[in-house]
Design a protein around this motif. Sequence first.
Motif, PDB file in Angstrom:
ATOM      1  N   ALA A 137      56.560  59.631  96.879  1.00 29.79           N
ATOM      2  CA  ALA A 137      56.556  60.677  97.681  1.00 29.79           C
ATOM      3  C   ALA A 137      56.138  62.197  96.850  1.00 29.79           C
ATOM      4  O   ALA A 137      55.671  62.901  97.188  1.00 29.79           O
ATOM      5  N   TYR A 138      56.842  62.097  95.528  1.00 27.52           N
ATOM      6  CA  TYR A 138      56.532  63.016  94.359  1.00 27.52           C
ATOM      7  C   TYR A 138      54.923  63.366  94.434  1.00 27.52           C
ATOM      8  O   TYR A 138      54.441  64.264  94.346  1.00 27.52           O
ATOM      9  N   GLY A 139      54.242  62.163  94.390  1.00 24.51           N
ATOM     10  CA  GLY A 139      52.793  62.102  94.050  1.00 24.51           C
ATOM     11  C   GLY A 139      51.971  62.500  95.374  1.00 24.51           C
ATOM     12  O   GLY A 139      51.118  63.514  95.477  1.00 24.51           O
ATOM     13  N   ILE A 140      52.691  62.400  96.476  1.00 22.15           N
ATOM     14  CA  ILE A 140      51.752  62.913  97.732  1.00 22.15           C
ATOM     15  C   ILE A 140      52.144  64.492  97.887  1.00 22.15           C
ATOM     16  O   ILE A 140      51.204  65.127  98.324  1.00 22.15           O
ATOM     17  N   ALA A 141      53.296  64.655  97.625  1.00 14.56           N
ATOM     18  CA  ALA A 141      53.575  66.117  97.674  1.00 14.56           C
ATOM     19  C   ALA A 141      52.752  66.958  96.710  1.00 14.56           C
ATOM     20  O   ALA A 141      52.365  68.088  96.786  1.00 14.56           O
ATOM     21  N   LEU A 142      52.542  66.443  95.679  1.00 21.37           N
ATOM     22  CA  LEU A 142      51.630  67.187  94.602  1.00 21.37           C
ATOM     23  C   LEU A 142      50.280  67.386  95.020  1.00 21.37           C
ATOM     24  O   LEU A 142      49.641  68.268  94.881  1.00 21.37           O
ATOM     25  N   ILE A 143      49.838  66.119  95.687  1.00 18.70           N
ATOM     26  CA  ILE A 143      48.257  66.347  96.023  1.00 18.70           C
ATOM     27  C   ILE A 143      48.061  67.229  96.873  1.00 18.70           C
ATOM     28  O   ILE A 143      47.282  68.096  96.951  1.00 18.70           O
ATOM     29  N   HIS A 144      49.028  67.334  98.142  1.00 12.88           N
ATOM     30  CA  HIS A 144      49.053  68.178  99.170  1.00 12.88           C
ATOM     31  C   HIS A 144      48.985  69.704  98.460  1.00 12.88           C
ATOM     32  O   HIS A 144      48.283  70.676  99.059  1.00 12.88           O
ATOM     33  N   THR A 145      50.177  69.870  97.596  1.00 13.97           N
ATOM     34  CA  THR A 145      50.384  71.340  97.094  1.00 13.97           C
ATOM     35  C   THR A 145      49.101  71.901  96.154  1.00 13.97           C
ATOM     36  O   THR A 145      48.936  72.874  96.464  1.00 13.97           O
ATOM     37  N   VAL A 146      48.759  71.009  95.361  1.00 12.61           N
ATOM     38  CA  VAL A 146      47.589  71.243  94.421  1.00 12.61           C
ATOM     39  C   VAL A 146      46.390  71.656  95.394  1.00 12.61           C
ATOM     40  O   VAL A 146      45.516  72.722  95.266  1.00 12.61           O
ATOM     41  N   LEU A 147      45.918  71.114  96.715  1.00  8.04           N
ATOM     42  CA  LEU A 147      44.782  71.204  97.199  1.00  8.04           C
ATOM     43  C   LEU A 147      44.981  72.593  98.230  1.00  8.04           C
ATOM     44  O   LEU A 147      44.442  73.571  98.420  1.00  8.04           O
ATOM     45  N   LEU A 148      46.420  72.768  98.568  1.00  9.67           N
ATOM     46  CA  LEU A 148      46.800  74.078  98.970  1.00  9.67           C
ATOM     47  C   LEU A 148      46.670  75.150  98.350  1.00  9.67           C
ATOM     48  O   LEU A 148      46.104  76.312  98.856  1.00  9.67           O
ATOM     49  N   THR A 149      46.808  75.251  97.145  1.00  9.73           N
ATOM     50  CA  THR A 149      46.397  76.268  96.332  1.00  9.73           C
ATOM     51  C   THR A 149      45.082  76.520  95.927  1.00  9.73           C
ATOM     52  O   THR A 149      44.746  77.731  95.393  1.00  9.73           O
ATOM     53  N   GLN A 150      44.253  75.859  96.459  1.00 13.91           N
ATOM     54  CA  GLN A 150      42.697  75.656  96.293  1.00 13.91           C
ATOM     55  C   GLN A 150      42.249  76.872  97.464  1.00 13.91           C
ATOM     56  O   GLN A 150      41.076  77.310  97.437  1.00 13.91           O
ATOM     57  N   LEU A 151      42.901  76.980  98.554  1.00  8.96           N
ATOM     58  CA  LEU A 151      42.573  77.767  99.674  1.00  8.96           C
ATOM     59  C   LEU A 151      42.783  79.360  99.531  1.00  8.96           C
ATOM     60  O   LEU A 151      43.427  79.928  98.804  1.00  8.96           O
ATOM     61  N   SER A 152      41.713  80.054 100.511  1.00  8.41           N
ATOM     62  CA  SER A 152      41.665  81.589 100.506  1.00  8.41           C
ATOM     63  C   SER A 152      42.734  81.742 101.911  1.00  8.41           C
ATOM     64  O   SER A 152      42.336  81.114 102.907  1.00  8.41           O
ATOM     65  N   PHE A 153      43.363  82.849 101.764  1.00 11.07           N
ATOM     66  CA  PHE A 153      43.962  83.230 103.111  1.00 11.07           C
ATOM     67  C   PHE A 153      43.705  84.665 103.458  1.00 11.07           C
ATOM     68  O   PHE A 153      43.935  85.147 104.500  1.00 11.07           O
ATOM     69  N   CYS A 154      42.695  85.269 102.735  1.00 12.59           N
ATOM     70  CA  CYS A 154      42.271  86.736 102.933  1.00 12.59           C
ATOM     71  C   CYS A 154      43.487  87.598 103.462  1.00 12.59           C
ATOM     72  O   CYS A 154      44.322  87.740 102.521  1.00 12.59           O
ATOM     73  N   ASP A 155      43.666  88.063 104.638  1.00 16.01           N
ATOM     74  CA  ASP A 155      44.416  88.828 105.098  1.00 16.01           C
ATOM     75  C   ASP A 155      45.296  88.462 106.155  1.00 16.01           C
ATOM     76  O   ASP A 155      46.394  89.002 106.543  1.00 16.01           O
ATOM     77  N   HIS A 156      45.046  87.184 106.247  1.00 12.76           N
ATOM     78  CA  HIS A 156      46.103  86.485 107.255  1.00 12.76           C
ATOM     79  C   HIS A 156      47.372  85.667 106.342  1.00 12.76           C
ATOM     80  O   HIS A 156      47.257  84.886 105.584  1.00 12.76           O
ATOM     81  N   ASN A 157      48.378  86.500 106.767  1.00 12.95           N
ATOM     82  CA  ASN A 157      49.518  85.985 106.097  1.00 12.95           C
ATOM     83  C   ASN A 157      50.871  86.069 106.714  1.00 12.95           C
ATOM     84  O   ASN A 157      51.935  85.874 106.389  1.00 12.95           O
ATOM     85  N   LYS A 158      50.624  85.943 108.159  1.00 13.20           N
ATOM     86  CA  LYS A 158      51.731  85.746 109.046  1.00 13.20           C
ATOM     87  C   LYS A 158      51.983  84.419 109.566  1.00 13.20           C
ATOM     88  O   LYS A 158      51.038  83.823 110.272  1.00 13.20           O
TER      89      LYS A 158
END
Length: 313
Positions: free
Chosen positions: A152-173
């Motif tokens: 589960a740690y490995g799966i969570a790490l994969i999703h989290t690292v990929l999430l940090t590569q995304l851009s959110f611009c001004d959408h924060n709600k």
Amino acid sequence: MEGGNQSGVSEFILLGLSDQPEQQRLLFFLFLLMYLITDLGNLLIILVIKTSPCLHTPMYFFLSNLSLVDICFTSTTIPKMLANHVSGNKGISYAECITQVFFFIWFAGIDSILLTAMAYDRYVAICAPLHYSMIMTPKVCALLLVVSWFWAYGIALIHTVLLTQLSFCDHNKIPHFFCDLSPLLKLACSDTFINDLMVNTVGSLTIILPFIGILISYTRIFVTVMRIPSTVGKWKAFSTCGSHLTVVSLFYGTIIGVYFSPTSNHTAQQDTVAAVMYTVVTPMLNPFIYSLRNKDMKGALRMILIRKPGQSL
């Protein structure tokens, strides 16, 4: 957990479950009560199992660890929501949000694998009772536990690292009461194809495959039990699985509905309600389901409550 923040967003706004002040106050006390019940109930399960030698079996070993994970699981989301209500601030920093996603996925993954291990334990106990002690040894149980945490740690790490590569611009709600992967992916203004692909492939290894394993185990159990000539014997066999099946239905039914069904079939509000079920309601109900429907647990709990001071179990 900060990773490489590709967006200009330094904070997200958690919109919560309601924007009505009266409803918010009611939800605050309701969630606080459920959180306290969850922690106290699961701590009691752990205490009863630890102090009762008759419960030192593989099934209760997994149950005590499931209770521990449920405490961690709910502590990942609810305290922040309660703190935001008290402070009147709905914000959560980018780093806190990403960290919350990581631990949420990690503990949810452990929950999923532990539920599968418990189903396998019931399968061996009912379908191969003569070989149970040889198969479900302490080493095997410990190995299954270690695998659940690290997988589960490995799966969570994969999703989290990929999430940090995304851009959110001004959408924060975020239309949610915590930082969940699904609404965050919908907020991103960059391509989420890889993230969605990982949810449906790597995520399946932690949710769908264990669920299929549980279905297979209980199919074999059902076939075996139906061959028992005695009605009493059938009822006794099914009763040992009833609590686990109830928890499995609550946990997987809602989590699969949120992450693995077409997004066009459900709204953000429906996702939030489903999330409340598997993040708050199910961990809270687990101690009641396992204690009230389990003769051994009720007996051990009764012994603790009536035990005189200084008397050993």
